[in-house]
Design a protein around this motif. Structure first.
Motif, mmCIF file in Angstrom:
data_model
loop_
_atom_site.group_PDB
_atom_site.id
_atom_site.type_symbol
_atom_site.label_atom_id
_atom_site.label_comp_id
_atom_site.label_asym_id
_atom_site.label_seq_id
_atom_site.Cartn_x
_atom_site.Cartn_y
_atom_site.Cartn_z
ATOM 1 N N UNK A 104 24.113 -28.234 52.129
ATOM 2 C CA UNK A 104 23.944 -27.965 53.464
ATOM 3 C C UNK A 104 24.364 -29.048 54.338
ATOM 4 N N UNK A 105 24.887 -28.997 55.425
ATOM 5 C CA UNK A 105 25.559 -29.826 56.653
ATOM 6 C C UNK A 105 24.710 -29.614 57.753
ATOM 7 N N UNK A 106 24.048 -30.772 58.145
ATOM 8 C CA UNK A 106 23.156 -30.386 59.647
ATOM 9 C C UNK A 106 23.555 -31.565 60.483
ATOM 10 N N UNK A 107 23.713 -31.000 61.650
ATOM 11 C CA UNK A 107 23.864 -32.202 62.912
ATOM 12 C C UNK A 107 22.579 -31.677 63.726
ATOM 13 N N UNK A 108 21.605 -32.946 63.930
ATOM 14 C CA UNK A 108 20.695 -32.997 64.848
ATOM 15 C C UNK A 108 20.775 -33.440 66.222
#
Length: 180
Positions: A104-108
């Motif tokens: 998974x790749x996430x940008x918050x």
């Protein structure tokens, strides 16, 4: 003799200008941090994002968080997003006999996530994902970081509710039109 009320007003105006200047400096830094990708790379990334990605607004305590995420079992696809835009890369656990290992790749980051969404938006083709990206960008422009005012919370919760309706499976067009 200086009036205390006038001095407070001037101080408030000065702080407002300083806050705006700092926000513009931060936006400029983030824009410089964005990679210069070719149209081919952006269109490929947008296609992957349409199929495997998620754009959402979630509630975290009293605040809302704006999130861009791509999950896949192919590590190269997820690494592409992480290598280009940073964010968080995560191994989502051990594989089971019935399922492969996923990543998974996430940008918050709201502002940075909004800039990434603006970069991908011209290449998004499906209406639902386009509507979600536009809502994500709109919510980030309306957002006031750290605000404790009830009106600001209500505005963010309204954006969250609209995003929740767009993320629902099924006949999303009618639901989204009701809220808008």
């Amino acid at each position: 003799r200086r009036c205390r009320i006038c001095a407070r007003r001037r101080t408030a105006e000065w702080r407002k200008k300083l806050t705006l200047a700092n926000a513009l400096i931060k936006l400029d830094r983030l824009n410089r941090r964005l990679p210069k990708l070719s149209d081919v790379e952006l269109s490929w990334a947008a296609g992957i994002f349409e199929g495997e990605g998620t754009v959402t607004i979630i509630q975290s305590g009293l605040h809302v968080r704006h999130i861009l995420c791509v999950s896949n079992t192919d590590i190269e696809i997820v690494r592409f997003f992480h290598d280009r835009w940073g964010g968080t890369f995560r191994d989502c656990g051990k594989p089971t006999p019935a399922a492969k290992r996923s990543y998974s790749w996430t940008v918050n980051a709201s502002l940075y996530g909004s800039l990434i969404a603006k970069q991908l938006l011209p290449f998004i083709r499906t209406h639902r994902v386009r509507d979600k990206m536009e809502l994500f960008i709109e919510a980030n422009t309306a957002r006031r970081c750290g605000s404790k005012r009830q009106e600001d919370r209500e505005i963010m919760m309204a954006y969250r509710k609209r995003m929740t309706l767009l993320n629902r499976r099924g006949d999303w067009v009618q639901d989204a039109e009701i809220v808008a």
